[in-house]
Motif scaffolding. Sequence first.
Motif, short mmCIF file in Angstrom:
data_model
loop_
_atom_site.label_atom_id
_atom_site.label_comp_id
_atom_site.label_asym_id
_atom_site.label_seq_id
_atom_site.Cartn_x
_atom_site.Cartn_y
_atom_site.Cartn_z
N UNK A 198 -0.75 3.39 -5.24
CA UNK A 198 -1.69 3.50 -4.01
C UNK A 198 -1.81 1.94 -3.51
N UNK A 199 -1.94 1.05 -4.49
CA UNK A 199 -2.16 -0.59 -4.04
C UNK A 199 -1.56 -1.27 -5.23
N UNK A 225 3.93 8.09 -14.90
CA UNK A 225 4.73 7.74 -13.46
C UNK A 225 4.18 6.39 -12.81
N UNK A 226 3.26 5.88 -12.93
CA UNK A 226 2.84 4.72 -12.76
C UNK A 226 3.55 3.66 -13.00
N UNK A 251 7.94 -0.48 -13.11
CA UNK A 251 9.11 -0.85 -13.68
C UNK A 251 10.04 -1.26 -12.55
N UNK A 252 10.13 -0.38 -11.63
CA UNK A 252 11.18 -0.56 -10.36
C UNK A 252 10.50 -1.62 -9.63
N UNK A 253 9.24 -1.67 -9.27
CA UNK A 253 8.84 -2.90 -8.56
C UNK A 253 9.03 -4.14 -9.28
N UNK A 288 0.76 -1.38 0.05
CA UNK A 288 0.16 0.03 0.02
C UNK A 288 0.89 1.13 0.07
N UNK A 289 0.32 2.06 -0.73
CA UNK A 289 1.45 3.37 -0.78
C UNK A 289 2.74 3.22 -1.23
N UNK A 290 3.05 2.32 -1.94
CA UNK A 290 4.58 1.79 -2.31
C UNK A 290 5.01 3.10 -2.89
N UNK A 291 6.50 3.45 -2.65
CA UNK A 291 7.15 4.48 -3.07
C UNK A 291 8.53 4.39 -3.82
#
Length: 122
Positions: free
Chosen positions: A39-40, A75-76, A81-83, A29-32
Amino acid sequence: MARHLDLGRKGETLAKTHLENAGYEILDENWTHGKLEVDLIAYKNKVIIFTEVKTRTGNRFGEPEDFVDNRKQKLLAEAADEYIYLMNHQGEVRFDIISVLFDHQNNYILKHIEDAFWPTTM
């Protein structure tokens, strides 16, 4: 806390509950990543789902989902990509939008738009 932040958190809580009730596993949740945020992040049927939640108290200026514009989609995708890289995910991904629209009596309509967009950067 500002009212719009309270409203956003309320919408995200409703969205999370909706996904869990639909059989999704919530991964984050709210991964930055830097200034990017998702958000999720959910998982179902070997697919990672990056979900943007938009909550509004009216639709005079458009539906909540209309505010996920091309810039936000990009942006998402960068965050996704990073996740994907960090989790070494080799399977499918999907981008969903959950919109939550409240009325003046605090009733709401939740709309889950699966596969809402496919960013051109991926």
